[in-house]
Every structure is written in structure tokens, then in C-alpha cells.
Design a protein around this motif. Structure first.
Motif, PDB file in Angstrom:
ATOM      1  N   GLN A 102      46.225   0.050   6.008  1.00 36.32           N
ATOM      2  CA  GLN A 102      46.295  -1.171   6.815  1.00 36.32           C
ATOM      3  C   GLN A 102      46.222  -0.876   8.300  1.00 36.32           C
ATOM      4  O   GLN A 102      45.680  -1.667   9.059  1.00 36.32           O
ATOM      5  N   GLN A 103      46.804   0.250   8.698  1.00 39.04           N
ATOM      6  CA  GLN A 103      46.766   0.669  10.093  1.00 39.04           C
ATOM      7  C   GLN A 103      46.587   2.178  10.120  1.00 39.04           C
ATOM      8  O   GLN A 103      47.079   2.882   9.237  1.00 39.04           O
ATOM      9  N   CYS A 104      45.900   2.662  11.140  1.00 42.83           N
ATOM     10  CA  CYS A 104      45.655   4.092  11.282  1.00 42.83           C
ATOM     11  C   CYS A 104      45.670   4.432  12.760  1.00 42.83           C
ATOM     12  O   CYS A 104      44.962   3.794  13.548  1.00 42.83           O
ATOM     13  N   TYR A 105      46.453   5.435  13.110  1.00 44.99           N
ATOM     14  CA  TYR A 105      46.557   5.880  14.498  1.00 44.99           C
ATOM     15  C   TYR A 105      46.331   7.386  14.556  1.00 44.99           C
ATOM     16  O   TYR A 105      46.975   8.138  13.820  1.00 44.99           O
ATOM     17  N   TYR A 106      45.436   7.825  15.427  1.00 46.51           N
ATOM     18  CA  TYR A 106      45.246   9.239  15.729  1.00 46.51           C
ATOM     19  C   TYR A 106      46.237   9.534  16.844  1.00 46.51           C
ATOM     20  O   TYR A 106      46.190   8.899  17.902  1.00 46.51           O
ATOM     21  N   VAL A 107      47.177  10.452  16.617  1.00 46.29           N
ATOM     22  CA  VAL A 107      48.314  10.619  17.517  1.00 46.29           C
ATOM     23  C   VAL A 107      48.479  12.063  17.996  1.00 46.29           C
ATOM     24  O   VAL A 107      47.835  12.983  17.473  1.00 46.29           O
ATOM     25  N   THR A 108      49.354  12.246  18.950  1.00 41.39           N
ATOM     26  CA  THR A 108      49.722  13.563  19.440  1.00 41.39           C
ATOM     27  C   THR A 108      51.114  13.917  18.929  1.00 41.39           C
ATOM     28  O   THR A 108      51.777  13.093  18.305  1.00 41.39           O
ATOM     29  N   GLY A 109      51.547  15.133  19.219  1.00 42.94           N
ATOM     30  CA  GLY A 109      52.917  15.517  18.893  1.00 42.94           C
ATOM     31  C   GLY A 109      53.062  16.316  17.615  1.00 42.94           C
ATOM     32  O   GLY A 109      54.128  16.326  17.009  1.00 42.94           O
ATOM     33  N   ASP A 163      42.831  21.432  11.148  1.00 39.33           N
ATOM     34  CA  ASP A 163      42.407  21.723  12.521  1.00 39.33           C
ATOM     35  C   ASP A 163      42.062  20.406  13.192  1.00 39.33           C
ATOM     36  O   ASP A 163      41.983  19.369  12.540  1.00 39.33           O
ATOM     37  N   GLU A 164      41.880  20.467  14.485  1.00 42.07           N
ATOM     38  CA  GLU A 164      41.591  19.258  15.262  1.00 42.07           C
ATOM     39  C   GLU A 164      40.170  19.282  15.823  1.00 42.07           C
ATOM     40  O   GLU A 164      39.891  18.652  16.846  1.00 42.07           O
ATOM     41  N   ARG A 165      39.270  19.989  15.127  1.00 41.99           N
ATOM     42  CA  ARG A 165      37.871  19.989  15.572  1.00 41.99           C
ATOM     43  C   ARG A 165      37.328  18.565  15.479  1.00 41.99           C
ATOM     44  O   ARG A 165      37.760  17.769  14.651  1.00 41.99           O
ATOM     45  N   LEU A 166      36.365  18.257  16.354  1.00 40.05           N
ATOM     46  CA  LEU A 166      35.814  16.898  16.388  1.00 40.05           C
ATOM     47  C   LEU A 166      35.303  16.443  15.033  1.00 40.05           C
ATOM     48  O   LEU A 166      35.546  15.309  14.614  1.00 40.05           O
ATOM     49  N   GLU A 167      34.593  17.301  14.337  1.00 38.67           N
ATOM     50  CA  GLU A 167      34.044  16.926  13.036  1.00 38.67           C
ATOM     51  C   GLU A 167      35.156  16.603  12.040  1.00 38.67           C
ATOM     52  O   GLU A 167      35.078  15.613  11.300  1.00 38.67           O
ATOM     53  N   THR A 168      36.207  17.405  12.037  1.00 41.58           N
ATOM     54  CA  THR A 168      37.334  17.179  11.129  1.00 41.58           C
ATOM     55  C   THR A 168      38.007  15.845  11.436  1.00 41.58           C
ATOM     56  O   THR A 168      38.270  15.043  10.535  1.00 41.58           O
TER      57      THR A 168
END
Length: 160
Positions: free
Chosen positions: A102-109, A82-87
Motif C-alpha cells: 500500500q505504501q513504499c518508502y526508500y529510506v536511509t538509516g 547492496d544499494e547499487r542503482l540497478e538493485t
């Protein structure tokens, strides 16, 4: 207003300095000053101000992963349950604190996160995936793409 809150506040001198330090952050400030037609003291003040404002966020060496025996580079799609804030916040903290990431991106799609992970070999990569994904109740699934060749890494951003 700080520079961080006013992205348009970078002038031509700041932009020129940023272009130079991205290519070689070890260049002496007197040489930077010569190239941008400022005094060394002015360059030092501008760099310090950009660091304080969060425009320059660090100075790092780009290391060839093969030279330090990190033969596996994986690009990983992570799907959260799920995409709850806590998660999401817990996942961000976990990935931020994992040294292999090394790199981390929170993404859409449809994908929650895209990660770049380096490991010595497939055995250590499997251990990383177990720790970060398989044993994590918040992760619904993940997909690994193993890089065949590192064509470009640690590149500078284009500053208009």
C-alpha cells in the motif's frame, strides 16, 4: 516554470483549496468557491492546474481494510544486499507493482525500504513475503511488524 518545479508558487487560494479537497474531494466546486471566495470557474481552473502540475496526484477513496477482509497490516523493513542503482530501481519497480504493498518508502538509516502491506490472513502474507523477499536475491533480509490496530490512515497533509 510549472507549479511542480516551483513549490512556493502556491498562493493562499491554492492552499485553501488543497485543504478542502484533502478532507472531501467530492465537494462540489461551487461550494469550494464559496468557502475560498472565488468563482466556481476559478476553482476549477486552479484544481486542473494543480493536477497538471502534479501537485494533486490522484483522488482516492480510503477503504477500511477490515470491511474488505484484509485483516493483516504489516509494516516491513527491507534490507537490500547492496544499494547499487540497478538493485534499488528493481526493488522500487517490484514493490510499486505489488498490489499488497500500500505504501513504499526508500529510506536511509540502515534500512533500504519501509513498506506497508495488507493481506487477508497470515497464509497470504507469508506468500507475499516469499514472493517479494525470500525469493528475491537482492533482498538480504526483512523484518515484519504486524499492526494490532489501525489508529490513523489516509490522513491529509498539513498545508501551511
Amino acid at each position: 516554470m510549472s507549479r511542480k518545479n516551483a513549490p512556493g508558487s502556491l498562493d493562499a487560494f491554492d492552499r485553501a483549496i488543497l485543504r478542502i479537497v484533502q478532507r472531501d474531494n467530492r465537494m462540489p466546486q461551487r461550494q469550494i468557491a464559496e468557502r475560498v471566495n472565488l468563482s466556481a470557474a476559478a476553482v476549477q481552473r486552479r484544481i486542473a492546474a494543480m493536477e497538471k502540475a502534479g501537485i494533486i496526484i490522484g483522488n482516492h477513496a480510503v477503504v477500511d481494510v477490515r470491511a474488505v477482509s484484509l485483516g493483516i497490516t504489516a509494516i516491513v523493513e527491507v534490507y537490500l544486499k547492496d544499494e547499487r542503482l540497478e538493485t534499488v530501481d528493481n526493488a522500487k519497480a517490484l514493490f510499486r507493482n505489488a498490489p499488497e504493498v500500500q505504501q513504499c518508502y526508500y529510506v536511509t538509516g540502515g534500512v533500504s525500504f519501509m513498506l506497508i502491506i495488507v493481506s487477508a490472513d497470515m497464509t497470504s502474507y507469508e506468500a507475499t513475503t516469499r514472493r517479494l523477499f525470500a525469493q528475491n536475491d537482492s533482498v538480504a533480509g526483512y523484518r515484519s511488524l504486524i499492526a494490532l490496530d489501525r489508529v490513523k490512515a489516509g490522513s491529509e497533509i498539513v498545508i501551511p
